[in-house]
Write a protein that holds these residues in place. Structure first.
Motif, PDB file in Angstrom:
ATOM      1  N   THR A 128       5.540  39.686  44.585  1.00 18.74           N
ATOM      2  CA  THR A 128       4.843  39.135  45.746  1.00 18.74           C
ATOM      3  C   THR A 128       3.367  39.014  45.349  1.00 18.74           C
ATOM      4  O   THR A 128       2.549  39.870  45.675  1.00 18.74           O
ATOM      5  CB  THR A 128       5.009  40.023  46.997  1.00 18.74           C
ATOM      6  N   TYR A 136       4.990  29.928  46.136  1.00 17.88           N
ATOM      7  CA  TYR A 136       6.201  30.691  46.437  1.00 17.88           C
ATOM      8  C   TYR A 136       7.377  29.963  45.781  1.00 17.88           C
ATOM      9  O   TYR A 136       7.599  28.766  46.011  1.00 17.88           O
ATOM     10  CB  TYR A 136       6.413  30.797  47.941  1.00 17.88           C
ATOM     11  N   ASN A 143       8.494  34.513  42.946  1.00 14.92           N
ATOM     12  CA  ASN A 143       7.311  34.920  43.703  1.00 14.92           C
ATOM     13  C   ASN A 143       7.594  34.696  45.185  1.00 14.92           C
ATOM     14  O   ASN A 143       7.592  33.554  45.666  1.00 14.92           O
ATOM     15  CB  ASN A 143       6.076  34.118  43.274  1.00 14.92           C
ATOM     16  N   ALA A 144       7.881  35.771  45.895  1.00 13.58           N
ATOM     17  CA  ALA A 144       8.287  35.675  47.302  1.00 13.58           C
ATOM     18  C   ALA A 144       7.088  35.915  48.221  1.00 13.58           C
ATOM     19  O   ALA A 144       6.136  36.609  47.865  1.00 13.58           O
ATOM     20  CB  ALA A 144       9.374  36.692  47.600  1.00 13.58           C
ATOM     21  N   PRO A 145       7.131  35.372  49.442  1.00 11.13           N
ATOM     22  CA  PRO A 145       6.078  35.646  50.421  1.00 11.13           C
ATOM     23  C   PRO A 145       6.099  37.121  50.833  1.00 11.13           C
ATOM     24  O   PRO A 145       7.128  37.805  50.722  1.00 11.13           O
ATOM     25  CB  PRO A 145       6.445  34.752  51.607  1.00 11.13           C
ATOM     26  N   ASP A 146       4.975  37.594  51.340  1.00  4.20           N
ATOM     27  CA  ASP A 146       4.898  38.983  51.785  1.00  4.20           C
ATOM     28  C   ASP A 146       5.904  39.290  52.894  1.00  4.20           C
ATOM     29  O   ASP A 146       6.358  40.429  53.037  1.00  4.20           O
ATOM     30  CB  ASP A 146       3.482  39.299  52.291  1.00  4.20           C
ATOM     31  N   THR A 178       2.211  43.266  43.949  1.00  2.72           N
ATOM     32  CA  THR A 178       3.542  43.620  44.453  1.00  2.72           C
ATOM     33  C   THR A 178       3.594  45.096  44.835  1.00  2.72           C
ATOM     34  O   THR A 178       4.091  45.459  45.914  1.00  2.72           O
ATOM     35  CB  THR A 178       4.611  43.309  43.386  1.00  2.72           C
ATOM     36  N   GLU A 181       1.533  45.696  48.042  1.00  9.38           N
ATOM     37  CA  GLU A 181       2.173  45.221  49.264  1.00  9.38           C
ATOM     38  C   GLU A 181       3.364  46.093  49.661  1.00  9.38           C
ATOM     39  O   GLU A 181       3.619  46.316  50.853  1.00  9.38           O
ATOM     40  CB  GLU A 181       2.607  43.761  49.100  1.00  9.38           C
TER      41      GLU A 181
END
Length: 423
Positions: A128, A136, A143-146, A178, A181
């Motif tokens: 993230t 994204y 790469n994922a959103p939060d 990452t 978060e």
């Protein structure tokens, strides 16, 4: 008066004085002896009283209930496999009106199962890193959103292994962000670090049982060079026998009662564990690891309990995909056969009871339970795409799913249960 008479008179007086003196001495002696006897009697009485007091005290002690033994303690670990977010999952969770994402629907059917566990753990495959440098995206650079982490936290997860072949997809900044978060949402990460850590071992005490968690990966997709050798050594746990033994020794020094290793290893899409997995597992068990939780193959491999010198150990060589877009329809175009790809829809939650004997302090691994999962992909009423993780036995007869989905669920259940050591 004659001298003789005076002498007799004087003698009588002397005799009289002697008699008085003797009588006085005798009297004093009698008094002293009397007092002595009284003291002896008094001491005798005290002795009697002490004996009585001791008897009463002993009686009271006998009457007092014995202290209760410490009760047995049981905790539950819920473990599952790979959490991945592919492009169709990102598209399905996106709200164009708000410009935000919501992935909670994907976990709605397993939320209660995960939240009932004392510790829920999985492999978070990807990063993230935000969308300032990297967009994204899914494979090949995840790469994922939060908001993905928001949904993971809401589902009930406590620990995420962040070390895998995609942990370097967004380089050093992605590793750091990452971790930040994940921790900002009250979860723990294992296997990657923002800088050289004081220890690579996560220690957690749960209901009076001290647990140690470690995590390592076999590979990072050839991206070792994106970090300096010093950063790679400090920030990413790549499988190394010396480091593993060092971590196990540290866990023992911290009086960890159970050591759990999350390992990203094996061959993708292979339903039989590789010999190197078995060799490494044997070494770890002999060193003191109690539970091994495997990921990376994206299909379910064997899970079983083993006996090491009278102590029960447990290994799940691969727990398959918890959620992803890997399935027959999406992997077929890459030249993979249906026989290879159908098992990527299969996942599992493994519930492991860890019990501590209140009297002896002995730890045991009990009541291994397997909850087969199947990942549904379909369209929503507004034409969107959804991916939902379903516990099969709770939904195999549900009206929520069509006959095709139920047929695939049934196949998934049978293949999953054949892989785990269930009698």
């Amino acid at each position: 008066m004659s001298r003789k008479f005076r002498r007799r008179k004087r003698n009588r007086r002397i005799i009289f004085l002697i008699l008085i003196l003797v009588i006085g001495i005798v009297g004093v002696s009698l008094i002293i002896n009397g007092l002595g006897n009284d003291n002896l009697i008094a001491e005798g009485d005290t002795s009697d009283n002490n004996e009585k007091n001791e008897q009463n005290t002993n009686q009271e002690l006998e009457e007092e209930p014995e202290p209760e033994e410490e009760p047995d303690i049981s905790i539950n670990i819920a473990a599952t496999g790979d959490i991945m977010f592919h492009p169709s999952q990102l598209d399905g969770a996106y709200n164009p009106l708000s410009g935000t994402y919501d992935f909670t629907n994907s976990f709605k059917a397993v939320k209660d199962i995960l939240q009932e566990a004392d510790i829920a753990i999985a492999n978070f495959e990807g990063t993230t890193a935000g969308n300032e440098v990297y967009s994204y995206q899914g494979y090949p650079l995840f790469n994922a959103p939060d908001e993905a982490l928001d949904a993971i936290k809401d589902a009930g997860f406590d620990i995420l292994s962040t070390v895998n072949n995609h942990c370097l997809d967004t380089r050093k900044a992605g590793i750091i962000r990452t971790i930040e978060e994940i921790q900002a949402r009250g979860m723990d990460s294992i296997g990657t670090y923002k800088e050289k850590p004081e220890t690579r071992v996560l220690i957690k005490e749960v209901e009076g049982i001290k647990l140690a968690f470690i995590a390592y990966t076999e590979m990072v997709n050839g991206l070792e060079s994106v970090l300096s050798p010093e950063d790679l050594d400090s920030m990413v746990n790549i499988i190394d026998e010396a480091k593993l033994k060092e971590d196990i020794a540290y866990a023992k020094e911290q009086n960890a009662e159970v050591i759990i290793a999350s390992l990203h290893w094996g061959n993708e899409y292979a339903r039989k564990q590789a010999e190197r997995q078995e060799v490494l597992a044997d070494m770890l068990f002999n060193e003191g690891v109690d539970i091994i939780l495997g990921s990376h193959p994206h299909v379910i491999q064997q899970a079983k309990q083993l006996d090491y010198n009278g102590k029960s150990k447990f290994v799940a060589y691969s727990m398959g995909n918890f959620i992803s877009n890997q399935r027959i329809e999406t992997l077929g175009p890459y030249g993979m056969s249906e026989e290879e790809t159908k098992y990527t829809e299969d996942g599992i939650i493994i519930n492991i009871e860890i019990k501590k004997n209140g009297k002896t302090g002995e730890i045991s691994i009990n009541n291994i339970k397997y909850i087969p999962l199947w990942v549904y992909k379909g369209t929503t009423s507004d034409g969107g795409v959804e991916h939902v993780v379903y516990p099969i036995m709770d939904y195999i007869e549900s009206d929520e799913l069509n006959d095709n989905s139920k047929s695939r669920m049934n196949r998934s259940y049978n293949d999953t249960m054949a892989q785990v050591n269930v009698e």
